[in-house]
Write an enzyme that holds these catalytic residues in place. Sequence first.
Site, PDB file in Angstrom:
ATOM      1  N   CYS A  85       3.470 -44.455 -49.033  1.00  0.00           N
ATOM      2  CA  CYS A  85       3.438 -43.108 -48.470  1.00  0.00           C
ATOM      3  C   CYS A  85       2.003 -42.734 -48.101  1.00  0.00           C
ATOM      4  O   CYS A  85       1.093 -42.872 -48.927  1.00  0.00           O
ATOM      5  CB  CYS A  85       3.997 -42.103 -49.483  1.00  0.00           C
ATOM      6  SG  CYS A  85       3.872 -40.383 -48.932  1.00  0.00           S
ATOM      7  N   PHE A 137       3.947   1.540  -0.923  1.00  0.00           N
ATOM      8  CA  PHE A 137       4.663   1.629  -2.203  1.00  0.00           C
ATOM      9  C   PHE A 137       3.755   2.250  -3.258  1.00  0.00           C
ATOM     10  O   PHE A 137       4.161   3.151  -4.007  1.00  0.00           O
ATOM     11  CB  PHE A 137       5.135   0.232  -2.648  1.00  0.00           C
ATOM     12  CG  PHE A 137       5.897   0.242  -3.943  1.00  0.00           C
ATOM     13  CD1 PHE A 137       7.277   0.386  -3.963  1.00  0.00           C
ATOM     14  CD2 PHE A 137       5.240   0.113  -5.165  1.00  0.00           C
ATOM     15  CE1 PHE A 137       7.988   0.407  -5.155  1.00  0.00           C
ATOM     16  CE2 PHE A 137       5.930   0.133  -6.361  1.00  0.00           C
ATOM     17  CZ  PHE A 137       7.315   0.272  -6.358  1.00  0.00           C
ATOM     18  N   TYR A 170       0.838  -1.206   0.000  1.00  0.00           N
ATOM     19  CA  TYR A 170       0.000   0.000   0.000  1.00  0.00           C
ATOM     20  C   TYR A 170       0.873   1.257   0.000  1.00  0.00           C
ATOM     21  O   TYR A 170       0.655   2.178  -0.800  1.00  0.00           O
ATOM     22  CB  TYR A 170      -0.936  -0.013   1.212  1.00  0.00           C
ATOM     23  CG  TYR A 170      -1.737   1.258   1.352  1.00  0.00           C
ATOM     24  CD1 TYR A 170      -2.892   1.467   0.585  1.00  0.00           C
ATOM     25  CD2 TYR A 170      -1.324   2.272   2.233  1.00  0.00           C
ATOM     26  CE1 TYR A 170      -3.611   2.649   0.692  1.00  0.00           C
ATOM     27  CE2 TYR A 170      -2.045   3.454   2.341  1.00  0.00           C
ATOM     28  CZ  TYR A 170      -3.187   3.648   1.577  1.00  0.00           C
ATOM     29  OH  TYR A 170      -3.895   4.817   1.669  1.00  0.00           O
ATOM     30  N   CYS A 217       5.281 -35.325 -53.897  1.00  0.00           N
ATOM     31  CA  CYS A 217       4.698 -35.563 -52.574  1.00  0.00           C
ATOM     32  C   CYS A 217       4.585 -34.223 -51.846  1.00  0.00           C
ATOM     33  O   CYS A 217       5.595 -33.600 -51.516  1.00  0.00           O
ATOM     34  CB  CYS A 217       5.569 -36.536 -51.784  1.00  0.00           C
ATOM     35  SG  CYS A 217       4.871 -37.033 -50.204  1.00  0.00           S
ATOM     36  N   CYS A 241       9.831 -41.816 -48.645  1.00  0.00           N
ATOM     37  CA  CYS A 241       9.012 -41.718 -49.852  1.00  0.00           C
ATOM     38  C   CYS A 241       9.902 -41.130 -50.944  1.00  0.00           C
ATOM     39  O   CYS A 241      10.399 -40.007 -50.804  1.00  0.00           O
ATOM     40  CB  CYS A 241       7.803 -40.814 -49.608  1.00  0.00           C
ATOM     41  SG  CYS A 241       6.916 -40.409 -51.135  1.00  0.00           S
ATOM     42  N   LYS A 261      20.656 -32.853 -16.903  1.00  0.00           N
ATOM     43  CA  LYS A 261      19.200 -32.818 -16.876  1.00  0.00           C
ATOM     44  C   LYS A 261      18.667 -33.811 -15.843  1.00  0.00           C
ATOM     45  O   LYS A 261      19.076 -34.976 -15.829  1.00  0.00           O
ATOM     46  CB  LYS A 261      18.630 -33.155 -18.267  1.00  0.00           C
ATOM     47  CG  LYS A 261      19.102 -32.236 -19.387  1.00  0.00           C
ATOM     48  CD  LYS A 261      18.733 -30.788 -19.166  1.00  0.00           C
ATOM     49  CE  LYS A 261      17.290 -30.490 -19.422  1.00  0.00           C
ATOM     50  NZ  LYS A 261      16.917 -30.398 -20.826  1.00  0.00           N
ATOM     51  N   ASP A 319      13.734 -23.132 -16.020  1.00  0.00           N
ATOM     52  CA  ASP A 319      13.005 -23.415 -17.252  1.00  0.00           C
ATOM     53  C   ASP A 319      12.122 -22.219 -17.596  1.00  0.00           C
ATOM     54  O   ASP A 319      10.996 -22.090 -17.110  1.00  0.00           O
ATOM     55  CB  ASP A 319      12.155 -24.678 -17.066  1.00  0.00           C
ATOM     56  CG  ASP A 319      11.749 -25.282 -18.401  1.00  0.00           C
ATOM     57  OD1 ASP A 319      12.315 -24.876 -19.426  1.00  0.00           O
ATOM     58  OD2 ASP A 319      10.866 -26.158 -18.413  1.00  0.00           O
ATOM     59  N   GLU A 379      25.086 -24.050 -11.283  1.00  0.00           N
ATOM     60  CA  GLU A 379      23.921 -23.166 -11.290  1.00  0.00           C
ATOM     61  C   GLU A 379      22.679 -23.992 -11.590  1.00  0.00           C
ATOM     62  O   GLU A 379      22.735 -24.907 -12.422  1.00  0.00           O
ATOM     63  CB  GLU A 379      24.070 -22.078 -12.352  1.00  0.00           C
ATOM     64  CG  GLU A 379      25.347 -21.254 -12.226  1.00  0.00           C
ATOM     65  CD  GLU A 379      25.609 -20.395 -13.460  1.00  0.00           C
ATOM     66  OE1 GLU A 379      24.690 -20.248 -14.286  1.00  0.00           O
ATOM     67  OE2 GLU A 379      26.734 -19.887 -13.596  1.00  0.00           O
ATOM     68  N   TYR A 411      22.514 -15.074 -15.273  1.00  0.00           N
ATOM     69  CA  TYR A 411      23.545 -16.082 -15.008  1.00  0.00           C
ATOM     70  C   TYR A 411      24.832 -15.933 -15.817  1.00  0.00           C
ATOM     71  O   TYR A 411      25.769 -16.693 -15.615  1.00  0.00           O
ATOM     72  CB  TYR A 411      22.992 -17.490 -15.227  1.00  0.00           C
ATOM     73  CG  TYR A 411      22.298 -17.704 -16.564  1.00  0.00           C
ATOM     74  CD1 TYR A 411      23.009 -17.747 -17.758  1.00  0.00           C
ATOM     75  CD2 TYR A 411      20.920 -17.877 -16.624  1.00  0.00           C
ATOM     76  CE1 TYR A 411      22.383 -17.950 -18.966  1.00  0.00           C
ATOM     77  CE2 TYR A 411      20.276 -18.091 -17.833  1.00  0.00           C
ATOM     78  CZ  TYR A 411      21.008 -18.123 -18.989  1.00  0.00           C
ATOM     79  OH  TYR A 411      20.377 -18.320 -20.200  1.00  0.00           O
ATOM     80  N   ARG A 456      16.329 -15.094 -27.275  1.00  0.00           N
ATOM     81  CA  ARG A 456      17.390 -15.959 -27.793  1.00  0.00           C
ATOM     82  C   ARG A 456      17.240 -16.206 -29.293  1.00  0.00           C
ATOM     83  O   ARG A 456      18.207 -16.235 -30.039  1.00  0.00           O
ATOM     84  CB  ARG A 456      17.379 -17.307 -27.050  1.00  0.00           C
ATOM     85  CG  ARG A 456      18.503 -18.214 -27.501  1.00  0.00           C
ATOM     86  CD  ARG A 456      18.433 -19.588 -26.847  1.00  0.00           C
ATOM     87  NE  ARG A 456      19.555 -20.374 -27.297  1.00  0.00           N
ATOM     88  CZ  ARG A 456      19.630 -20.996 -28.475  1.00  0.00           C
ATOM     89  NH1 ARG A 456      18.616 -20.924 -29.314  1.00  0.00           N
ATOM     90  NH2 ARG A 456      20.694 -21.685 -28.823  1.00  0.00           N
ATOM     91  N   CYS A 484       1.012 -39.606 -50.727  1.00  0.00           N
ATOM     92  CA  CYS A 484       0.915 -39.728 -52.187  1.00  0.00           C
ATOM     93  C   CYS A 484       0.765 -41.173 -52.662  1.00  0.00           C
ATOM     94  O   CYS A 484       0.581 -41.413 -53.863  1.00  0.00           O
ATOM     95  CB  CYS A 484       2.126 -39.071 -52.850  1.00  0.00           C
ATOM     96  SG  CYS A 484       3.692 -39.930 -52.536  1.00  0.00           S
ATOM     97  N   LYS A 532      19.339 -24.868 -13.440  1.00  0.00           N
ATOM     98  CA  LYS A 532      18.883 -24.586 -14.811  1.00  0.00           C
ATOM     99  C   LYS A 532      17.380 -24.279 -14.756  1.00  0.00           C
ATOM    100  O   LYS A 532      16.559 -25.183 -14.646  1.00  0.00           O
ATOM    101  CB  LYS A 532      19.161 -25.790 -15.715  1.00  0.00           C
ATOM    102  CG  LYS A 532      18.896 -25.530 -17.181  1.00  0.00           C
ATOM    103  CD  LYS A 532      19.338 -26.717 -18.015  1.00  0.00           C
ATOM    104  CE  LYS A 532      19.152 -26.423 -19.500  1.00  0.00           C
ATOM    105  NZ  LYS A 532      17.730 -26.213 -19.856  1.00  0.00           N
TER     106      LYS A 532
END
Length: 664
Positions: free
Chosen positions: A402, A34, A32, A426, A420, A308, A114, A110, A221, A133, A405, A112
Amino acid sequence: MDIQQQILQLRDALNQHNYNYYVLDKPVISDYDFDQKLKELQALEDAHPEFADAYSPTKRVGGEITKNFNTVVHEYRMYSLDNSYSKEDLLDWETRVKKAIDGDLQFVCELKYDGASISLTYEDGVLSKAVTRGDGVQGDDVTANIKTIRSVPLRLKGDYPPKFDIRGEIVLPFDGFHKMNEERIEIGEEPYRNPRNTASGSLKLQDSAEVAKRPLECLLYNITGTNLNISTQFEGLEKAREWGFKVPQATILTNSIAEVLKFIEYWNVHRHELPYETDGVVVKINDLYQQDELGYTAKAPRWAIAYKFKAEQVSTRLNDITYQVGRTGAITPVANLEPVELAGTTVKRASLHNADQIEKLDIREGDEVFVEKGGEIIPKIIAVDFSKRPEYSQPTQYIENCPECGTSLVRSPGEAQHYCPNYNGCQPQIVGRIQHFISRKAMDIEGLGGETVALLVKENLINDYSDLYTLTKAQVIPLERMAEKSADNLINGIAASKNIPFERVLYALGIRYVGETVAKKLAKHYKNIEKLSLATILELVTVDEIGIRIAESVVDFFSAERNISIIQRLKDFGVQLEISSEQLANQTNKLGAKAFVVSGVFESVSRDELKKLIEDNGGKVASSISSKTSYIIAGDNMGPSKRTKAEQLKIPIITEYDFLNLIE
């Protein structure tokens, strides 16, 4: 106190409170209070526009509209990371590192996170640019949206370099994500699927005021640039904190892989206590000089690796198997699954890769299967629950024709996939080749996306990528969702692609096995498309790093009359099918394919400039010393083990000045 002084004091106070709350997580005033101070500042700024400041805390609320996000080339490329999934992978990486560099090693660990990768540029302590990126070489300018994120400092404090880039991850904390979803459900909207995709999507919202409403955070990072006065990764993180950035506290400095493994083991259990999504640990060599010595592969730094965490698994029913045709004609079987929640997303499909994989796992329609996300990104089936297999289940019979086609499929000896062979008839192959041609790393045609390509082929406006250069505004404007401005962008984007350099055009042609790196090597060696098209298999395999499989594929491509005809059309339209005269002027063959290892710190040229000079003069840059090394260019601080190995192998060690004399 005068008005200007009052405004400046309020800004300083609010910036400090922002920092306490969003970076340190230690607020000293209530929300408040702030908000009241912010309203007071806003009122003063509105009444006195002569004291406006683009970096005022009042600008955090956004309001800037961005219709089109400009593509920006990264000054320093944003590389991907190589992944590891076991202790053995990490030990193998450590062994490779120790072979390449001298001295004791320290590792920075560090978490990682997501989220959505971002690169922030600061000049004279002020945020000047924020770029996604993208493909690592170039991304989208999202500066207006990033300015609304409270943990991103608009002005820095302390002793910062005059210019640098800092890389990080835009994340959406779980609490904020759940609150956003509660609000969406309340008004009858579909909830967002997961924090990562929501964070990523937030960066491309056109109205920055909408971004400001989302509780995004920015975790930093890595600092990148020149003359930074930083010698280690860990020191860089500590300095970034001092300058005002939010750098995760979980990061530690270790002296051995054993300590790294302890860190991984701890966070594999405790990561679920964190306020953000994490999917692993990033391990980096701490010493920046050692990082420089190790360098990069075509895709990733040799001085870092991502571990990972084990992927989440669920079981669900495989309803049926369908087949997709790729741009090369490769057939990919796809498992269509009973929808199931996995790692924050709803999974409905998973790749089965090829006939061998189906046979190996004995996968059948109707089976209960175990699914995980490979690297927690792409869903894959890892096993079948045979205890739940239906009584009258029949083995899967792989298709013979295929699905698009009807052409009989072929499978060459040693190949995992069926293909194919209907290259020119195709439709998915035709569409796929054109989509590859226009992609960012290839011709990068602005205003033209994959869906529009499919529509152009469907409407018979194009049948191959050379047809793109015949399109007119009148032809494309009647297409679905194509307004006048979009049509202009498309036609202008196609025209601009005629300036794309030869090596990227060669990659864009979609020759099987010819990726970005191979295309660069072939373009540099043959200089133009005519010489390359006449090359034999025996000639091609003499080119650095070109093997028999690539050579055969290149010869097959140029033996097809239709491909030669398309290339001639591209040439007639003005597409770059040879190295430009400017590039050629800077290239020689003085070094005659000799291999050089660059080691140490140099005075007159940087390490990167040395490597470019080697390549521009026909030499090859090697990362480690072997019997095939022709010279070692040694600067200050060259490692003693490298010197010893060079002496044992009788490899000449020369200075940077000796090398510059070689190419003069």
